[in-house]
Design an enzyme around this catalytic site. Structure first.
Site, PDB file in Angstrom:
ATOM      1  N   ARG A  89      25.574-103.546   3.445  1.00 43.19           N
ATOM      2  CA  ARG A  89      26.533-102.857   2.574  1.00 43.19           C
ATOM      3  C   ARG A  89      26.861-103.732   1.370  1.00 43.19           C
ATOM      4  O   ARG A  89      27.911-104.369   1.305  1.00 43.19           O
ATOM      5  CB  ARG A  89      27.786-102.485   3.366  1.00 43.19           C
ATOM      6  CG  ARG A  89      27.523-101.370   4.360  1.00 43.19           C
ATOM      7  CD  ARG A  89      28.793-100.802   4.960  1.00 43.19           C
ATOM      8  NE  ARG A  89      28.533 -99.552   5.638  1.00 43.19           N
ATOM      9  CZ  ARG A  89      29.463 -98.795   6.220  1.00 43.19           C
ATOM     10  NH1 ARG A  89      30.717 -99.206   6.214  1.00 43.19           N
ATOM     11  NH2 ARG A  89      29.138 -97.673   6.803  1.00 43.19           N
ATOM     12  N   GLN A 136      23.709 -99.586  -2.039  1.00 40.52           N
ATOM     13  CA  GLN A 136      24.518 -98.386  -1.808  1.00 40.52           C
ATOM     14  C   GLN A 136      23.692 -97.109  -1.876  1.00 40.52           C
ATOM     15  O   GLN A 136      23.894 -96.177  -1.104  1.00 40.52           O
ATOM     16  CB  GLN A 136      25.653 -98.329  -2.829  1.00 40.52           C
ATOM     17  CG  GLN A 136      26.777 -99.305  -2.547  1.00 40.52           C
ATOM     18  CD  GLN A 136      27.896 -99.197  -3.562  1.00 40.52           C
ATOM     19  OE1 GLN A 136      27.747 -98.532  -4.596  1.00 40.52           O
ATOM     20  NE2 GLN A 136      29.006 -99.842  -3.290  1.00 40.52           N
ATOM     21  N   SER A 149      26.244 -94.221   5.102  1.00 42.85           N
ATOM     22  CA  SER A 149      27.292 -93.695   4.224  1.00 42.85           C
ATOM     23  C   SER A 149      27.011 -92.252   3.841  1.00 42.85           C
ATOM     24  O   SER A 149      27.914 -91.400   3.883  1.00 42.85           O
ATOM     25  CB  SER A 149      27.406 -94.560   2.961  1.00 42.85           C
ATOM     26  OG  SER A 149      27.854 -95.858   3.288  1.00 42.85           O
ATOM     27  N   TYR A 206      33.395-102.982   8.651  1.00 41.93           N
ATOM     28  CA  TYR A 206      33.844-102.394   9.907  1.00 41.93           C
ATOM     29  C   TYR A 206      35.079-103.119  10.419  1.00 41.93           C
ATOM     30  O   TYR A 206      35.400-104.229   9.990  1.00 41.93           O
ATOM     31  CB  TYR A 206      32.731-102.463  10.963  1.00 41.93           C
ATOM     32  CG  TYR A 206      31.501-101.662  10.605  1.00 41.93           C
ATOM     33  CD1 TYR A 206      31.457-100.287  10.819  1.00 41.93           C
ATOM     34  CD2 TYR A 206      30.381-102.282  10.048  1.00 41.93           C
ATOM     35  CE1 TYR A 206      30.322 -99.556  10.485  1.00 41.93           C
ATOM     36  CE2 TYR A 206      29.249-101.555   9.708  1.00 41.93           C
ATOM     37  CZ  TYR A 206      29.232-100.190   9.934  1.00 41.93           C
ATOM     38  OH  TYR A 206      28.114 -99.457   9.604  1.00 41.93           O
TER      39      TYR A 206
END
Length: 541
Positions: A122, A127, A133, A228
């Protein structure tokens, strides 16, 4: 460079790894595309659309992957389905390796380079390649749609001539990608939304979407790595449970999204909490694939408990396959662009690239990802471990045998026939043989006096030897052979003891012989004068 696109075989999976748009762009990069027939059917993409984009259609998976350099899929295919690919061919998909280590090893044995897209780091650069995602975003949206479909009332507040309809209260647990999209979707539908998260930084994001953020004071922050949350301590879990228990009883819709990759989903909603909710309420558990956040969740089932509906679909993104396939295919295309040389129009993989290092599971027939290499290693290394243990075992006895063999070499010519005999017999024989070699003055008196003095020397020998140990070190070279043969019999049981007795009789014989010629009564009378007789040991040399 051939790229194969497979049709998904997992039940309930309707997505596809490529779209006509991405196929056209891959052909522009110099690739030839082979799409298995029916691959896009679940996503409302026909074979004709793929053909129009420039792809060739394969009648089967085996035909599609034949001589392929890259294989694209949504879910992990069976290793046997990849037979026929070129050696080292890339398999790019969501491989779900946790809990499926055996399948990962099978992929390694198949000779493919397996790349798990869910391991994409990440970072800003990645991205556009992050399948978690893109798919979690759709799952959060679909969770609210499913809840609204099972909810017996309207979500927004309505003021009509017939009366006012109160808005539905929606509670989202977890403000990650899925949770934030669930909040936004519920807000668009007119619900009153509240949310919680163990990460303090999520509060601002929740409030920016118009929802109320609630968090217990006992939990400061539980942010982990990679975006996370970390696991909560027992105290933090109890505090969070108390907060949820008091809040969930007033909610109409609950969406749970707490999930840590590679670990069972944490239990956030107990049976008692479910029973505290009003009949007609709905819970959507996005963590059902890993056991669920709700105690009563059953994977891929809709459970009704005391009038409360619990939805445990494990693949919500696949319930909107057209959009999900569109985003997933773009994720894969963006990653492939980093692996292909646009000028040479061929694969040019930089194995040191952080994106590649983070996602490669298998390579050159082995599992190489650090999270799984250790689990796969025992299958190969374990047989070597037992072999390494017996090897030092023979070495220990061999060293002992050498210790026994050392005395045998010095007296081998004299004691070879006398080794199996008892110690006393060998002692007498060994003394009788060297008598004529070492000295000719008193061959008979030495063994006689030595036997008599050697037997009692076991008790008082410690006193006499302590004062004459330095003499033994100097005299040992002169009488090494006869003294060693005399000392070998008592030292046979333990090789370490051979050194100590070897010096004691040696000193005793030489000193005794010197003392026998002169007054022998001086030894028990006074031992200090023995120091004066330094000339006697020197004469012994």
């Amino acid at each position: 460079m051939k790229i194969a696109v497979l049709r998904e075989t997992v039940a309930g999976e309707h997505r596809v790894a490529a779209t006509p748009e991405t196929v056209a762009k891959l052909i522009g990069l110099g690739a030839t595309i082979s799409v298995e027939k029916g691959a896009g059917q679940g996503s409302r993409i026909s074979d004709a659309q793929f053909a129009e984009a420039g792809a060739s259609l394969a009648a089967s998976a085996a035909e599609a992957v034949k001589s392929a350099d890259i294989v694209l899929a949504v879910r992990r295919p069976a290793a046997k389905a990849l037979a026929g690919t070129n050696p080292g061919a890339l398999l790019i998909a969501a491989l779900d390796p946790y809990g499926n280590e055996g399948e990962v090893v099978a992929l390694a044995k198949a000779g493919v380079t397996a790349i798990a897209m869910e391991f994409m780091p990440r970072i800003t650069r990645a991205q556009v390649m992050d399948i978690l995602s893109s798919q979690a975003n759709l799952a959060g949206y679909q969770a609210v749609i499913e809840a609204a479909a099972h909810f017996g009332r309207a979500l927004p507040m309505m003021m009509t001539a017939a009366g006012t309809v109160r808005p539905a209260k929606t509670f989202v647990m977890g403000a990650g990608v899925a949770g934030l999209q669930a909040i936004a979707t519920a807000r668009r539908l007119g619900a009153v939304v509240s949310a919680t998260d163990v990460r303090a930084a999520a509060g601002e994001q929740v409030e920016s979407l118009g929802a109320k953020f609630i968090m217990t004071d006992a939990l400061k922050d539980a942010s982990g790595t990679g975006g996370y949350a970390r696991e909560l301590t027992l105290v933090e879990q109890q505090a969070q449970a108390e907060l949820v228990a008091g809040h969930i009883a007033k909610q109409d819709i609950v969406v749970t999204t707490a999930l840590i990759p590679g670990r069972p989903a944490p239990k956030l909603v107990t049976k008692a909490m479910v029973e505290s909710m009003a009949p007609g309420s709905v819970i959507v558990d996005l963590a059902a694939e890993r056991g669920g956040n709700v105690e009563l969740t059953r994977a891929d089932e809709v459970v009704d408990h005391n009038g409360v509906t619990i939805i445990g679909f494990t693949n919500l993104a696949s319930r909107i396959p057209t959009t999900a396939s569109q985003l997933y295919a773009k994720n894969l295309l963006s990653f492939l662009e980093t692996l292909i040389d646009k000028k040479e129009k061929k694969l040019a993989i930089n194995w040191d690239d952080e994106l590649v290092k983070a996602t490669v599971l298998t390579r050159d027939g082995a599992v190489v990802h650090p999270n799984f290499a250790a689990a796969a290693a025992p299958a190969v290394v374990a047989p070597a471990a037992p072999v390494a243990v017996p090897k030092p075992a023979p070495k220990a006895p061999s060293s002992k045998v050498e210790a026994k063999a050392a005395p045998a070499k010095t007296g081998a010519t004299r004691k070879a026939p006398a080794k199996p005999a008892e110690h006393k017999i060998d002692h007498s024989v060994s003394i009788a043989k060297p008598a004529p070699k070492t000295g000719t003055k008193k061959p008979a008196t030495k063994p006689a006096e030595h036997v008599e003095d050697h037997a009692p020397a076991k008790a008082p020998a410690t006193k006499t030897v302590t004062a004459k140990k330095p003499v033994a070190k100097k005299a040992a070279p002169a009488a090494a052979e006869p003294d060693h043969s005399a000392a070998a019999p008592p030292a046979a049981p333990k090789p370490r003891a051979t050194k100590k007795p070897a010096t004691k009789p040696a000193e005793h014989v030489e000193d005794h012989s010197a003392a026998a010629q002169k007054p022998a009564a001086k030894k028990p009378a006074t031992r200090k004068p023995a120091v004066k007789k330094t000339a006697a040991p020197e004469g012994g040399k």
